[in-house]
Structures are given as C-alpha cells and as structure tokens.
Design a protein around this motif. Structure first.
Motif, PDB file in Angstrom:
ATOM      1  N   TYR A   1    -114.014 -63.893 -61.974  1.00 43.80           N
ATOM      2  CA  TYR A   1    -115.086 -64.751 -62.492  1.00 43.80           C
ATOM      3  C   TYR A   1    -114.566 -66.055 -63.106  1.00 43.80           C
TER       4      TYR A   1
ATOM      5  N   SER B   1    -115.918 -50.307 -62.625  1.00 44.83           N
ATOM      6  CA  SER B   1    -117.003 -50.175 -61.651  1.00 44.83           C
ATOM      7  C   SER B   1    -116.446 -49.730 -60.297  1.00 44.83           C
TER       8      SER B   1
ATOM      9  N   ASN C   1    -115.053 -51.909 -70.018  1.00 51.44           N
ATOM     10  CA  ASN C   1    -115.713 -52.958 -70.798  1.00 51.44           C
ATOM     11  C   ASN C   1    -116.075 -52.419 -72.184  1.00 51.44           C
TER      12      ASN C   1
ATOM     13  N   ASP D   1    -110.247 -57.635 -59.726  1.00 52.75           N
ATOM     14  CA  ASP D   1    -111.260 -57.003 -60.577  1.00 52.75           C
ATOM     15  C   ASP D   1    -110.555 -56.279 -61.731  1.00 52.75           C
ATOM     16  N   SER D   2    -111.324 -55.647 -62.599  1.00 57.25           N
ATOM     17  CA  SER D   2    -110.723 -55.047 -63.797  1.00 57.25           C
ATOM     18  C   SER D   2    -109.713 -53.958 -63.449  1.00 57.25           C
TER      19      SER D   2
ATOM     20  N   GLU E   1    -123.619 -53.196 -62.411  1.00 60.46           N
ATOM     21  CA  GLU E   1    -124.183 -53.519 -63.728  1.00 60.46           C
ATOM     22  C   GLU E   1    -125.623 -54.036 -63.609  1.00 60.46           C
TER      23      GLU E   1
ATOM     24  N   THR F   1    -116.220 -56.293 -58.068  1.00 60.15           N
ATOM     25  CA  THR F   1    -115.965 -57.636 -57.512  1.00 60.15           C
ATOM     26  C   THR F   1    -114.930 -57.568 -56.382  1.00 60.15           C
TER      27      THR F   1
ATOM     28  N   HIS G   1    -109.078 -62.927 -63.618  1.00 61.13           N
ATOM     29  CA  HIS G   1    -110.256 -62.193 -63.138  1.00 61.13           C
ATOM     30  C   HIS G   1    -111.068 -63.056 -62.162  1.00 61.13           C
TER      31      HIS G   1
ATOM     32  N   HIS H   1    -123.460 -56.035 -58.022  1.00 63.23           N
ATOM     33  CA  HIS H   1    -122.581 -55.273 -58.916  1.00 63.23           C
ATOM     34  C   HIS H   1    -123.377 -54.114 -59.530  1.00 63.23           C
TER      35      HIS H   1
HETATM   36  P1  13P Z   1    -115.229 -55.905 -62.031  1.00 61.93           P
HETATM   37  O1  13P Z   1    -114.330 -54.866 -62.564  1.00 61.93           O
HETATM   38  O2  13P Z   1    -116.060 -55.446 -60.882  1.00 61.93           O
HETATM   39  O3  13P Z   1    -114.467 -57.164 -61.676  1.00 61.93           O
HETATM   40  O4  13P Z   1    -116.291 -56.295 -63.142  1.00 61.93           O
HETATM   41  C1  13P Z   1    -115.934 -56.759 -64.401  1.00 61.93           C
HETATM   42  C2  13P Z   1    -117.058 -57.233 -65.175  1.00 61.93           C
HETATM   43  O5  13P Z   1    -116.940 -57.612 -66.313  1.00 61.93           O
HETATM   44  C3  13P Z   1    -118.356 -57.219 -64.544  1.00 61.93           C
HETATM   45  O6  13P Z   1    -119.254 -57.915 -65.315  1.00 61.93           O
END
Ligand code: 13P
Ligand code: SF4
Length: 311
Positions: free
Chosen positions: A35, A138, A123, A49-50, A208, A223, A33, A206
C-alpha cells in the motif's frame, strides 16, 4: 548544510539514489508493504503483504530492517528478529483496527470462553499478540483456524475477516468487534455499478471488506493473493477492492492488463504517511527505532512463530 536542508533540495531521483546508497552502506533491508506510495515501492528489496514481509523479517541477515508500512508490521519484524535494528520512518503510522483491541477486554472474553483458543490477526499491537495462541494474516487465516486444535476460536480484532473464515469451518468463531475503516468504505452499490460498466472484469476484494460486499464479488484475497490472481488470470480487466496503493504494483507487473479501483479509490492515510524524505532521514538518524518490552515480545513471538508454520 544540515541534513534537513540538503534533503529539501534533492529531486525524487536524487533522493532515491541517496537512499539506495545509504541503505547499502548501512546494510539495511528495505521491506515495503503493497500500500506504500509508488516511489517507495520502487525502492523495495521486498515488496509484499503482511505474511510475506513477516517471513522476510524472520529470515533477514541484514543488521538493519527499514520497514515502510504501519507500526504493527514493524513491531512484528522486531519481535521476529529481536537482534536487528528495526526502523519505521514515521512513528505515527499506526493502524486504527489494531488499536480497537485491548488486553483487558480480551482477557474478559477469554474468561467467558475458557475452552476457546485465541487467534489474532497480525493487525494487532504486541500486547495483544502476547495474549493469544497463534497469529494469522489475511493470507493464511483460514488455514490457521482449520489447523488449530480447538472447536471454539476467539478471533481478534477484525470481525469481517472472522466472518470470512467462518465460511470455511464448522468451528465456532467468536469475533471481536473491530474493523478496518478503509475497507468498510467499499459498498454493494459500487459493485453493481462496476458490473454494469465492465461486465467482463474480475472483481477481487480483501477479506477486510463487509460480508455483503464479499457475497457479490469473484475472488477474495490478501494483497499478494491479488498480485498472483492478476498474473495467472486470462482476464484483461480487474476491479480491485483494497487500498489504492496496490494498483500501482498490479499495473507495473501486468502492463497489458487494466486495473480499476472498486468505486472511488480508498486510501489508508497511515500507509501514506511515509515519504521519501522520511526514509532518508530514518537511515541518517536511525529513526524511529521499534522496541518491544522483552516479556511481551517473548510471548508474542510464540504466536508469530506458530503462524509462520502455515503457508
Ligand atoms: P495484507 O496482509 O493482505 O497485505 O493486508 C494488510 C492490511 O493492512 C490490509 O488492510
Ligand atoms: Fe489498518 Fe486498514 Fe490501513 Fe490496513 S488499510 S493498515 S487494516 S487501517
């Protein structure tokens, strides 16, 4: 010499080489990922990203998926590729937002809104995914909500992503009260300060983040969405409102552009738990294997397969 002693004596380069070699021997696919720490990003077969990583898991041909991220992401990979061995190098890398939703509470909410369909942000833990009609990330939340055949939608667990989606639809979104403690730390004052300091910069955050923050910025993206925006934009400076790990990738892929965190860097401690030695140990010892109860996995897969229909 034991594996543990041997690992302690290796330099970063030696450890990275050892991981690459072992991953080749084991036919392990390294999904990472955005991050994660730089040394691990550099080892990735796919960095993303996810949504991207969920797709890569579903399409993988390798017998082993080594997932560097947090538990819900590795669990998603296991549900989409049940025949594979999915390894998460730290068993305690969780997501506090995912833990904010519980099955009993969701069932109660569904009973209060019998005509609503349910969308779960990825998530979430597997037992929540098993209760819903479709998942989203997202990157595709707006399209999923627009595409689902219902006028009322329960959206779990992120109230900020729910409120972002609500801006694009007349459908009634019924949000769960969850949130990301990391993205909640971005503040309106930080935007005001950065606008004064870098008036020419593009500010991207983002979804979130809190709605008051979103009201003041230029772009909202996942992301990978931020990676695309940075690449195609003519701007030279970017302010990044997400977990600080993404900035390493942005700088590496755009060496002529400048990237700054929005305010002080915000760190997701769960995303930072995995270190190189854990990745090596994961391959040496097959740890930590992700398992999902078959009946839960079967129902959760339907919601994830449905999500993968949306780009
Ligand atoms: P993304 O899918 O945008 O990478 O975000 C994952 C996530 O955990 C954001 O906090
Ligand atoms: Fe969970 Fe937030 Fe960390 Fe993403 S950044 S994994 S949502 S706690």
């Amino acid at each position: 010499m034991t594996d543990a002693v041997m690992i302690k004596e290796l330099s970063t380069e030696e450890m990275s080489l050892e991981i690459r070699q072992l991953a080749r021997e084991r036919q392990a696919l390294l999904l990472v990922h955005n991050y994660q720490i730089p040394e691990i990003q550099d080892l990735a077969d796919f960095l993303g990203d996810s949504l991207d990583l969920a797709r890569r898991s579903a399409e993988a041909t390798h017998p082993v998926i080594l997932f560097c991220g947090v538990r819900f992401m590795a669990e998603t990979a296991k549900i989409l590729a049940p025949e594979k061995m999915v390894l998460l190098p730290r068993s305690d890398a969780g997501c506090p937002m995912a833990d904010m939703a519980d099955v009993e509470g969701l069932r109660r909410l569904k009973a209060q809104h019998p005509d609503a369909k349910v969308v779960a942000y990825v998530n979430t833990n597997a037992d929540i995914k098993a209760e819903v009609d479709v998942c989203c990330t997202s990157a595709n939340a707006v399209k999923v909500v627009q595409g689902i055949d219902a006028d009322e939608i329960i959206f779990v667990p992120d109230c900020n992503l729910a409120s972002w989606v609500q801006r694009f639809t007349r459908k009634k979104i019924i949000p769960w009260a969850g949130f990301c403690p990391v993205h909640r730390r971005f503040k309106v004052e930080e935007i005001k300060a950065v606008r004064e300091r870098y008036p020419d910069a593009l500010i991207m955050v983002h979804p979130e983040c809190d709605p008051e923050v979103i009201d003041l910025i230029d772009e909202v993206a996942s992301t990978n969405g931020m990676v695309r925006l940075a690449k195609k934009s003519d701007r030279k400076r970017f302010i990044v409102g997400t977990e600080e790990g993404l900035i390493y990738r942005l700088k590496k892929e755009n060496p002529s552009k400048e990237f700054y965190s929005l305010g002080a860097p915000k760190v997701c401690e769960n995303m930072k738990k995995i270190r190189l030695e854990h990745v090596l140990e994961a391959l040496q010892r097959n740890q930590y294997q992700i398992e999902v109860e078959p009946e839960i996995a079967f129902r959760a897969k339907k919601a994830l397969d449905e999500m993968l229909k949306y780009v």
